[in-house]
Design a protein around this motif. Structure first.
Motif, mmCIF file in Angstrom:
data_model
loop_
_atom_site.group_PDB
_atom_site.id
_atom_site.type_symbol
_atom_site.label_atom_id
_atom_site.label_comp_id
_atom_site.label_asym_id
_atom_site.label_seq_id
_atom_site.Cartn_x
_atom_site.Cartn_y
_atom_site.Cartn_z
ATOM 1 N N PRO A 1 0.707 -1.323 0.027
ATOM 2 C CA PRO A 1 -0.060 -0.209 -0.024
ATOM 3 C C PRO A 1 0.736 1.273 0.047
ATOM 4 N N LYS A 2 0.308 2.401 -0.550
ATOM 5 C CA LYS A 2 1.025 3.621 -0.622
ATOM 6 C C LYS A 2 0.718 4.512 0.827
ATOM 7 N N THR A 3 -0.411 4.070 1.666
ATOM 8 C CA THR A 3 -1.146 4.557 2.789
ATOM 9 C C THR A 3 -0.187 4.562 3.859
ATOM 10 N N PRO A 4 0.117 5.512 4.578
ATOM 11 C CA PRO A 4 1.366 5.485 5.723
ATOM 12 C C PRO A 4 0.657 4.718 6.830
ATOM 13 N N PHE A 5 1.546 4.167 7.538
ATOM 14 C CA PHE A 5 1.144 3.481 8.865
ATOM 15 C C PHE A 5 1.663 3.796 10.115
ATOM 16 N N GLU A 6 0.869 3.585 11.196
ATOM 17 C CA GLU A 6 1.491 4.139 12.463
ATOM 18 C C GLU A 6 1.100 3.230 13.636
ATOM 19 N N VAL A 7 2.042 3.097 14.563
ATOM 20 C CA VAL A 7 1.636 2.424 15.802
ATOM 21 C C VAL A 7 1.340 3.473 17.198
ATOM 22 N N GLY B 1 -6.711 3.242 7.330
ATOM 23 C CA GLY B 1 -6.509 4.758 6.934
ATOM 24 C C GLY B 1 -7.178 5.190 6.039
ATOM 25 N N ALA B 2 -7.238 6.663 5.603
ATOM 26 C CA ALA B 2 -8.083 7.201 4.479
ATOM 27 C C ALA B 2 -7.782 6.507 3.295
ATOM 28 N N PRO B 3 -8.930 6.462 2.305
ATOM 29 C CA PRO B 3 -8.578 5.546 0.822
ATOM 30 C C PRO B 3 -7.761 6.588 0.298
ATOM 31 N N ASP B 4 -7.571 7.766 0.519
ATOM 32 C CA ASP B 4 -6.557 8.564 -0.663
ATOM 33 C C ASP B 4 -5.154 8.675 0.064
ATOM 34 N N GLY C 1 -3.022 4.297 8.387
ATOM 35 C CA GLY C 1 -3.886 2.997 9.040
ATOM 36 C C GLY C 1 -2.818 3.238 10.378
ATOM 37 N N ILE C 2 -3.772 2.770 11.526
ATOM 38 C CA ILE C 2 -3.192 2.769 12.931
ATOM 39 C C ILE C 2 -3.281 1.481 13.505
#
Length: 618
Positions: free
Chosen positions: A384-390, A408-411, A416-417
């Motif tokens: 995915p291109k969507t960022p990721f956080e913990v 996360g948001a689709p755009d 994503g958390i």
């Protein structure tokens, strides 16, 4: 109907119905970019057009009917709306909505559709039929529980860190519109609880006891101390100075005159009126109509026709297999004692509790990410291109929460958390449930984050599939990802490997205790003991898990059911294709299809394998 976004997907998810269904097979290339669409023949386009128009109309109507879900999916047209879904009129509106679209899709000739449109047709019809069947169940008389529902969800939206945007003056005014609807929702929810009290459809006392302090935590005398005041504490520069004073006053009034009274009313009702009428039993089998409701929950969660007893027997078999492997590892490390003693050692030895602060725990998860990152490209062609956080789970819900993933948001504008509940960092055990490496593979990468965000990012898909998902696929994929640990460079010491076995054991145990609770008369206490006897888990976590299954029957069955099916497919295609089997291609194709009901996914993957057999050698 499209519950994927609003449910947290997790080693421990929020309460709600299990996620429903899926996506079109338009592949993506590179970092989540959609591949060019196939050029259809004129005849194919002509037969597809009515189906696609039906999907588009459905999605528009669905967004209006479920505006909270629309917001979570990045559709901000209805961000000021909070419909009262607790009324009989709303349930009737849902019923008419689903029946209308089911009638319309049945009028189309499936045989004339392309193969991929047939997949969409099958999934669409399946979802509508399941939604209609769900409305016949007594779930509406238990509006929310200790691990989820609108009171908890509203707090996530209104905190300023969730799906609800707070960037402009209009965004801030939109949220006030939603707040105004909560009072009516509260009154209707209480009316539904009372209907359940009259008919005997009530929650267990042990769950209600947990719900009351959650609601009371939202009752504050100072608006500035409410989590709903978070957006005002972080007013962006885009909000003009002229609007700031007005919004500040409006939010203070909303907290103190609408939200606090609503939460207080719910808490008082549960404490004084509902709790004395709540039941002392544990499972749905003890409710009027509960046996049928549980069979529906099993069908929805697994997307199979398996009976509760079949699932129970699978669980017993898997528990036995995993215990045998745990015994082998215990003997390999030279531990003197039986398996329960080995579990006790792993739960209590300070070497397995290396952290002092929550930040150290979060850092431990990032270290896992970095260790496996070089190997991900060996198993996946698309990411995915969507960022990721913990992030650490918010304090108000941490005591009843498990590790969870929020999309996360689709755009890609919102990461994503992966939420981690940390009640006491000094007691955070790296091998007990949830074992750290294991839960990261499941909740984060390549589990929920890869599967869900690749699906969201694929704009070539019909929206009802892009933002939907079969729970058995979603959770089955995430559990399957736990088995990839060694291939990704994890599970390098035997204790971490035992932790991974424990993660799988946890899902196998779910098959036994979920069915046991709801169909075989197992008590809460017996279920907790069974869990603690068979895995490395604290009593606190075992209790939270069992109570989760009590409040959300069937959902916990989706994990192992889906995982076993994906493992079956991988083994089958490896055997069929031999040297033509490419694990990266298998994973990419599986995710390109989206979170399909398992029987639909199997037909699609069988067709993929057939194409691979016919392809010339590379």
């Amino acid at each position: 109907m499209r519950k994927l976004v609003l449910q947290t997907l997790a080693a421990g998810a929020l309460l709600a119905t299990a996620p429903l269904s899926p996506l079109l097979a338009q592949k993506a290339t590179g970092k989540g970019k959609a591949a060019p669409a196939k050029v259809e023949t004129t005849a194919s386009a002509a037969t597809s057009a009515p189906l696609h128009a039906l999907f588009a109309a459905y999605w528009e109507d669905n967004a209006r009917l479920f505006p909270l879900e629309a917001t979570a999916e990045g559709d901000n047209r209805y961000n000021d709306q909070l419909p009262n879904d607790q009324t009989r009129a709303f349930r009737q509106q849902e019923r008419q909505f689903y029946q209308q679209y089911l009638t319309r899709v049945q009028q189309l000739d499936r045989r004339k559709l392309s193969a991929e449109d047939q997949v969409s047709y099958d999934v669409f019809r399946y979802q509508l039929e399941m939604a209609l069947e769900g409305l016949q169940q007594p779930f509406w008389m238990m509006p929310f529980g200790q691990t989820g529902g609108l009171p908890q969800l509203l707090a996530q939206y209104g905190s300023g860190t969730g799906a609800q945007p707070f960037k402009t003056t209009k965004d801030y005014d939109n949220w006030l519109g939603r707040v105004h609807g909560f009072t009516a929702w509260t009154d209707s929810a209480i009316a539904n609880f009372r209907a359940g009290m009259r008919t005997g459809v009530v929650l267990p006392k042990v769950l209600v006891v947990k719900m009351i302090p959650q609601l009371e935590a939202m009752v504050v005398a100072d608006a500035g101390k409410s989590m709903f005041y978070g957006p005002i504490a972080k007013l962006p520069e885009a909000v003009p100075a002229a609007d700031r004073a007005r919004l500040t006053t409006a939010y203070q009034q909303a907290v103190l005159t609408e939200l606090v009274p609503a939460y207080q009313k719910l808490a008082t009702f549960l404490k004084n009126e509902y709790l004395p009428k709540a039941r002392t039993t544990s499972g749905y089998g003890d409710l009027p109509g509960g046996a049928a409701a549980y069979r529906y929950a099993v069908k929805e969660a697994t997307t199979t026709s398996k009976t509760p007893d079949e699932i129970y027997q699978t669980g017993l078999s898997e528990v036995k297999r995993l215990r045998t492997e745990m015994e082998r590892v215990k003997n390999e490390v030279g531990f003197q004692g039986d398996l329960p003693a080995f579990f006790a050692y792993m739960k209590t030895d300070p070497n397995f509790r290396p952290y002092k602060t929550p930040q150290e725990v979060l850092g431990g998860f990032e270290a896992i990410h970095q260790r496996m990152a070089p190997n991900l490209k060996k198993l996946f062609g698309r990411t995915p291109k969507t960022p990721f956080e913990v992030r650490q789970t918010e304090a108000y819900r941490a005591a009843s929460a498990s590790a969870q993933y929020v999309p996360g948001a689709p755009d890609g504008s919102r990461a994503g958390i992966f939420y981690v509940p940390i009640l006491d960092a000094t007691q955070y055990n790296v091998t007990a449930l949830p074992p750290m490496e294991d839960v990261f593979l499941h909740e984060a990468i390549p589990g929920h984050h890869y599967q869900i965000m690749l699906q969201y990012e694929n704009t070539a898909l019909p929206e009802f599939r892009r933002f939907g998902g079969s729970g058995a696929f979603v959770e089955g994929w995430a559990l399957y990802c736990e088995s990839l640990g060694k291939e990704l460079g994890l599970y390098t010491d035997p204790y971490q490997y035992v932790g991974s076995l424990g993660g799988e054991m946890h899902r196998a145990i779910r098959l036994v205790v979920d069915v046991g609770l709801h169909a075989k008369g197992m008590t809460r206490e017996a279920a907790i003991k069974y869990m603690m006897d068979n895995e490395v888990i604290t009593e606190q976590l075992a209790t939270a898990e069992i109570e989760r299954y009590m409040g959300n029957p069937g959902q916990a069955l989706s994990y192992k059911t889906g995982q076993l099916k994906i493992l079956e497919w991988r083994a089958r295609y490896q055997k069929q294709l031999g040297s033509k089997f490419d694990l990266r291609a298998f994973h990419d194709e599986l995710l390109a299809g989206g979170a399909l009901p398992l029987d639909v996914a199997e037909r699609r993957m069988d067709a993929w394998a057939a194409r691979q057999r016919q392809a010339p050698p590379k």
